[in-house]
Design a protein around this motif. Structure first.
Motif, PDB file in Angstrom:
ATOM      1  N   MET A 131     -51.342 -36.350 -15.724  1.00 14.26           N
ATOM      2  CA  MET A 131     -50.139 -35.928 -14.998  1.00 14.26           C
ATOM      3  C   MET A 131     -49.305 -37.161 -14.652  1.00 14.26           C
ATOM      4  N   SER A 132     -48.013 -37.158 -14.994  1.00 12.74           N
ATOM      5  CA  SER A 132     -47.163 -38.325 -14.754  1.00 12.74           C
ATOM      6  C   SER A 132     -46.037 -37.977 -13.798  1.00 12.74           C
ATOM      7  N   LEU A 133     -45.517 -39.000 -13.155  1.00 10.86           N
ATOM      8  CA  LEU A 133     -44.416 -38.837 -12.211  1.00 10.86           C
ATOM      9  C   LEU A 133     -43.102 -38.925 -12.966  1.00 10.86           C
ATOM     10  N   GLU A 134     -42.277 -37.862 -12.854  1.00  8.37           N
ATOM     11  CA  GLU A 134     -40.979 -37.880 -13.517  1.00  8.37           C
ATOM     12  C   GLU A 134     -40.086 -38.935 -12.878  1.00  8.37           C
ATOM     13  N   LYS A 135     -39.136 -39.436 -13.664  1.00 13.47           N
ATOM     14  CA  LYS A 135     -38.221 -40.453 -13.152  1.00 13.47           C
ATOM     15  C   LYS A 135     -37.405 -39.873 -12.008  1.00 13.47           C
ATOM     16  N   PRO A 136     -37.489 -40.462 -10.812  1.00 12.34           N
ATOM     17  CA  PRO A 136     -36.766 -39.915  -9.662  1.00 12.34           C
ATOM     18  C   PRO A 136     -35.259 -40.122  -9.804  1.00 12.34           C
ATOM     19  N   GLU A 137     -34.501 -39.209  -9.230  1.00 14.57           N
ATOM     20  CA  GLU A 137     -33.044 -39.290  -9.292  1.00 14.57           C
ATOM     21  C   GLU A 137     -32.481 -39.531  -7.894  1.00 14.57           C
ATOM     22  N   ALA A 138     -31.422 -40.310  -7.841  1.00 16.14           N
ATOM     23  CA  ALA A 138     -30.764 -40.599  -6.565  1.00 16.14           C
ATOM     24  C   ALA A 138     -29.266 -40.381  -6.701  1.00 16.14           C
ATOM     25  N   ILE A 139     -28.689 -39.748  -5.693  1.00 14.86           N
ATOM     26  CA  ILE A 139     -27.241 -39.580  -5.610  1.00 14.86           C
ATOM     27  C   ILE A 139     -26.728 -40.476  -4.488  1.00 14.86           C
ATOM     28  N   ILE A 140     -25.748 -41.306  -4.811  1.00 14.24           N
ATOM     29  CA  ILE A 140     -25.135 -42.203  -3.832  1.00 14.24           C
ATOM     30  C   ILE A 140     -23.678 -41.804  -3.666  1.00 14.24           C
ATOM     31  N   ILE A 141     -23.268 -41.619  -2.430  1.00 11.20           N
ATOM     32  CA  ILE A 141     -21.891 -41.229  -2.125  1.00 11.20           C
ATOM     33  C   ILE A 141     -21.154 -42.460  -1.614  1.00 11.20           C
ATOM     34  N   GLY A 142     -20.250 -42.996  -2.419  1.00 13.36           N
ATOM     35  CA  GLY A 142     -19.479 -44.163  -2.007  1.00 13.36           C
ATOM     36  C   GLY A 142     -19.750 -45.375  -2.878  1.00 13.36           C
ATOM     37  N   GLY A 143     -18.679 -46.008  -3.361  1.00 14.97           N
ATOM     38  CA  GLY A 143     -18.811 -47.128  -4.283  1.00 14.97           C
ATOM     39  C   GLY A 143     -18.290 -48.440  -3.752  1.00 14.97           C
ATOM     40  N   GLY A 144     -18.600 -48.748  -2.488  1.00 13.59           N
ATOM     41  CA  GLY A 144     -18.270 -50.051  -1.933  1.00 13.59           C
ATOM     42  C   GLY A 144     -19.440 -51.002  -2.093  1.00 13.59           C
ATOM     43  N   PHE A 145     -19.459 -52.082  -1.309  1.00 14.29           N
ATOM     44  CA  PHE A 145     -20.548 -53.060  -1.400  1.00 14.29           C
ATOM     45  C   PHE A 145     -21.901 -52.405  -1.143  1.00 14.29           C
ATOM     46  N   ALA A 146     -21.977 -51.543  -0.125  1.00 11.68           N
ATOM     47  CA  ALA A 146     -23.253 -50.906   0.210  1.00 11.68           C
ATOM     48  C   ALA A 146     -23.720 -49.999  -0.920  1.00 11.68           C
ATOM     49  N   GLY A 147     -22.843 -49.110  -1.386  1.00 10.61           N
ATOM     50  CA  GLY A 147     -23.228 -48.154  -2.414  1.00 10.61           C
ATOM     51  C   GLY A 147     -23.587 -48.801  -3.735  1.00 10.61           C
ATOM     52  N   LEU A 148     -22.788 -49.773  -4.164  1.00 15.55           N
ATOM     53  CA  LEU A 148     -23.051 -50.421  -5.449  1.00 15.55           C
ATOM     54  C   LEU A 148     -24.307 -51.288  -5.396  1.00 15.55           C
ATOM     55  N   SER A 149     -24.514 -51.982  -4.283  1.00 12.53           N
ATOM     56  CA  SER A 149     -25.722 -52.812  -4.197  1.00 12.53           C
ATOM     57  C   SER A 149     -26.968 -51.938  -4.155  1.00 12.53           C
ATOM     58  N   LEU A 150     -26.908 -50.808  -3.443  1.00  7.70           N
ATOM     59  CA  LEU A 150     -28.067 -49.916  -3.427  1.00  7.70           C
ATOM     60  C   LEU A 150     -28.313 -49.328  -4.815  1.00  7.70           C
ATOM     61  N   ALA A 151     -27.252 -48.995  -5.523  1.00  6.23           N
ATOM     62  CA  ALA A 151     -27.419 -48.466  -6.877  1.00  6.23           C
ATOM     63  C   ALA A 151     -28.195 -49.455  -7.742  1.00  6.23           C
ATOM     64  N   VAL A 152     -27.873 -50.734  -7.609  1.00  5.46           N
ATOM     65  CA  VAL A 152     -28.577 -51.770  -8.371  1.00  5.46           C
ATOM     66  C   VAL A 152     -30.029 -51.882  -7.906  1.00  5.46           C
ATOM     67  N   PHE A 153     -30.249 -51.875  -6.596  1.00  6.63           N
ATOM     68  CA  PHE A 153     -31.612 -51.998  -6.065  1.00  6.63           C
ATOM     69  C   PHE A 153     -32.484 -50.815  -6.498  1.00  6.63           C
ATOM     70  N   LEU A 154     -31.929 -49.598  -6.416  1.00  6.41           N
ATOM     71  CA  LEU A 154     -32.702 -48.409  -6.795  1.00  6.41           C
ATOM     72  C   LEU A 154     -32.939 -48.359  -8.302  1.00  6.41           C
ATOM     73  N   ALA A 155     -31.968 -48.828  -9.066  1.00 10.58           N
ATOM     74  CA  ALA A 155     -32.146 -48.878 -10.523  1.00 10.58           C
ATOM     75  C   ALA A 155     -33.323 -49.782 -10.872  1.00 10.58           C
ATOM     76  N   GLU A 156     -33.456 -50.883 -10.141  1.00  4.41           N
ATOM     77  CA  GLU A 156     -34.575 -51.801 -10.377  1.00  4.41           C
ATOM     78  C   GLU A 156     -35.912 -51.153 -10.035  1.00  4.41           C
ATOM     79  N   LEU A 157     -35.886 -50.166  -9.126  1.00  4.09           N
ATOM     80  CA  LEU A 157     -37.118 -49.464  -8.738  1.00  4.09           C
ATOM     81  C   LEU A 157     -37.464 -48.325  -9.690  1.00  4.09           C
ATOM     82  N   GLY A 158     -36.548 -48.019 -10.603  1.00  2.00           N
ATOM     83  CA  GLY A 158     -36.819 -46.960 -11.567  1.00  2.00           C
ATOM     84  C   GLY A 158     -36.094 -45.656 -11.315  1.00  2.00           C
ATOM     85  N   TYR A 159     -35.188 -45.623 -10.351  1.00  2.00           N
ATOM     86  CA  TYR A 159     -34.412 -44.412 -10.085  1.00  2.00           C
ATOM     87  C   TYR A 159     -33.307 -44.248 -11.128  1.00  2.00           C
TER      88      TYR A 159
END
Length: 448
Positions: free
Chosen positions: A1-29
């Motif tokens: 049994m494997s864990l499916e790739k988790p999905e994340a929705i981020i609302i907002g594309g400023g410094f906070a949103g874009l940096s989190l998108a990069v951080f979560l992408a590195e975690l496999g989201y």
């Protein structure tokens, strides 16, 4: 049994949103980011000036060497080339008398500052001792703290007020002392690397939006602009989906708000806003404005990268040509007025006239130069107003809903509401997301 790739929705594309998108992408989201505007960047954006057809920043945004998380993020997306470290060792300051002095932006520099009397400098001992317990300063304004620590009105006018307005974007009469103390402790009392100032030498679109977008899309993540989240659907203390203004719904494992608190209040169902202090307290937060005056001359009017001023209404003057390594005309300068509530109802012509008069007094070469073009920009809700009350109301990253996180420069990060605070909030959110992934992986492992 494997864990499916988790999905994340981020609302907002400023410094906070874009940096989190990069951080979560590195975690496999797998990331889907929604931005309601055509351009990314949030409150740090650039636009095309209609007359010159050049990109102009909405204000002069500064970083410091102490912005460790921001600098790591910029490095990750490959945008280091767009930053310029402080090239001048001294920071020029113009006193209320019109006299120009220089100081080095660290402890020794402050001790040698002409704007401080010997008594002010002696009283710095007590002021520095108070930095050991920042929480004791949370209920005080900057003005109350400085008076308590024996700083004269002259030293406040010619140094501390400039520092407060530059770093907190509000008047010392209302700004929280804890925030200024944090700046002093992390910046001025840090090492030489942390104390240095760093400028974007390109426009903010090239510094943040373009490289972050390219980084994410190259790795298969989605950035959807011109798409506004209209509401969030909640059931059993969990977010079930987000709905756009066109009625389309999107679902994910993790949802993150990376928009200002005013926008967050508009997408949370009113019943939850009224019943949960986490959200209802956001109604008590206030913002502070910034006014920027862009001026293009046919001749250079001063050579410094930037100059702070206690003389009049304009707090800082930036030499955009020097910062960007442009040596030919037109010569672009930007004046910045922080906490500019008193100018919000003034016309752009009135604000321009204030700036021009001060420039001609402080920089005599301006009288011999021709003003080619000007542009005044008002950011009415530029930052969180950093009052002692707001420090108590800033929310945690984890919301009352298990799968919903809230980030931005205005959430609780133990930092003033700066770019670094925005990226630190994203880092905190990524740590929460990482911990949850480990829990899910453990569950899958045990089930297998």
């Amino acid at each position: 049994m494997s864990l499916e790739k988790p999905e994340a929705i981020i609302i907002g594309g400023g410094f906070a949103g874009l940096s989190l998108a990069v951080f979560l992408a590195e975690l496999g989201y797998q990331i889907t980011l929604f931005e309601k505007k055509p351009l990314l960047g949030g409150r740090t954006y650039a636009f095309v000036d209609r007359k010159t057809k050049c990109w102009v920043d909405n204000g002069q945004h500064l970083l410091m060497g102490a912005y460790h998380e921001t600098l790591r993020f910029v490095d990750t997306i490959g945008a280091n080339y767009a930053l310029c470290s402080q090239k001048q060792e001294n920071v020029p300051l113009i006193l209320d008398s019109g006299e120009k002095i220089n100081f080095k932006n660290h402890l020794i520099g402050i001790l040698g500052l002409k704007a401080l009397s010997w008594k002010d400098k002696f009283n710095l001992i007590s002021l520095y001792r108070s930095l050991k317990n920042l929480n004791k300063l949370a209920s005080l304004t900057v003005r109350q703290w400085l008076v308590n620590e024996g700083q004269s009105l002259k030293s406040q006018k010619n140094f501390w007020d400039i520092l407060t307005l530059a770093t907190l974007n509000d008047d010392p009469e209302v700004a929280c002392a804890k925030n200024l103390a944090t700046v002093i402790k992390k910046g001025l009392l840090g090492n030489a690397h942390d104390a240095r100032m760093i400028f974007p030498k390109t426009n903010l679109n090239d510094l943040l939006a373009k490289p972050a977008k390219a980084y994410l899309e190259l790795r298969g993540h989605k950035i959807i602009r011109d798409s506004q989240v209209d509401c969030i659907h909640i059931l059993d203390k969990k977010i079930q989906s987000v709905e756009l203004t066109d009625g389309t719904e999107y679902r994910a494992n993790l949802y993150v708000s990376a928009i200002p608190f005013q926008g967050l209040l508009q997408i949370i169902p009113p019943g939850f806003v009224d019943s949960l202090p986490y959200f209802s307290n956001l109604k008590k937060l206030e913002t502070s404005p910034i006014v920027s005056i862009n001026l293009w001359y046919d001749k250079e009017i001063f050579e410094d990268f930037f100059v702070g001023s206690a003389y009049g209404s304009v707090h800082w003057f930036f030499n955009r040509n020097r910062i960007s390594d442009v040596t030919h005309p037109p010569y672009h300068y930007m004046g910045v007025i922080s906490g500019a509530r008193h100018l919000l109802d003034s016309s752009r012509d009135e604000i321009l006239e204030i700036a021009k008069k001060e420039i001609e007094i402080l920089f005599p070469k301006a009288k011999e130069a021709t003003l080619i073009h000007s542009l005044v920009n008002k950011e009415r809700e530029a930052t969180l107003s950093p009052t002692p009350a707001s420090e108590l109301l800033r929310p945690e990253v984890q919301s009352p809903f298990e799968n919903f996180l809230v980030i931005g420069d205005w959430v609780k990060t133990e930092l003033p509401a700066t770019i670094e605070s925005a990226v630190v909030s994203a880092k905190l959110a990524a740590e929460i997301a990482k911990a949850r992934l480990k829990i899910e992986e453990t569950k899958v492992s045990l089930a297998g």
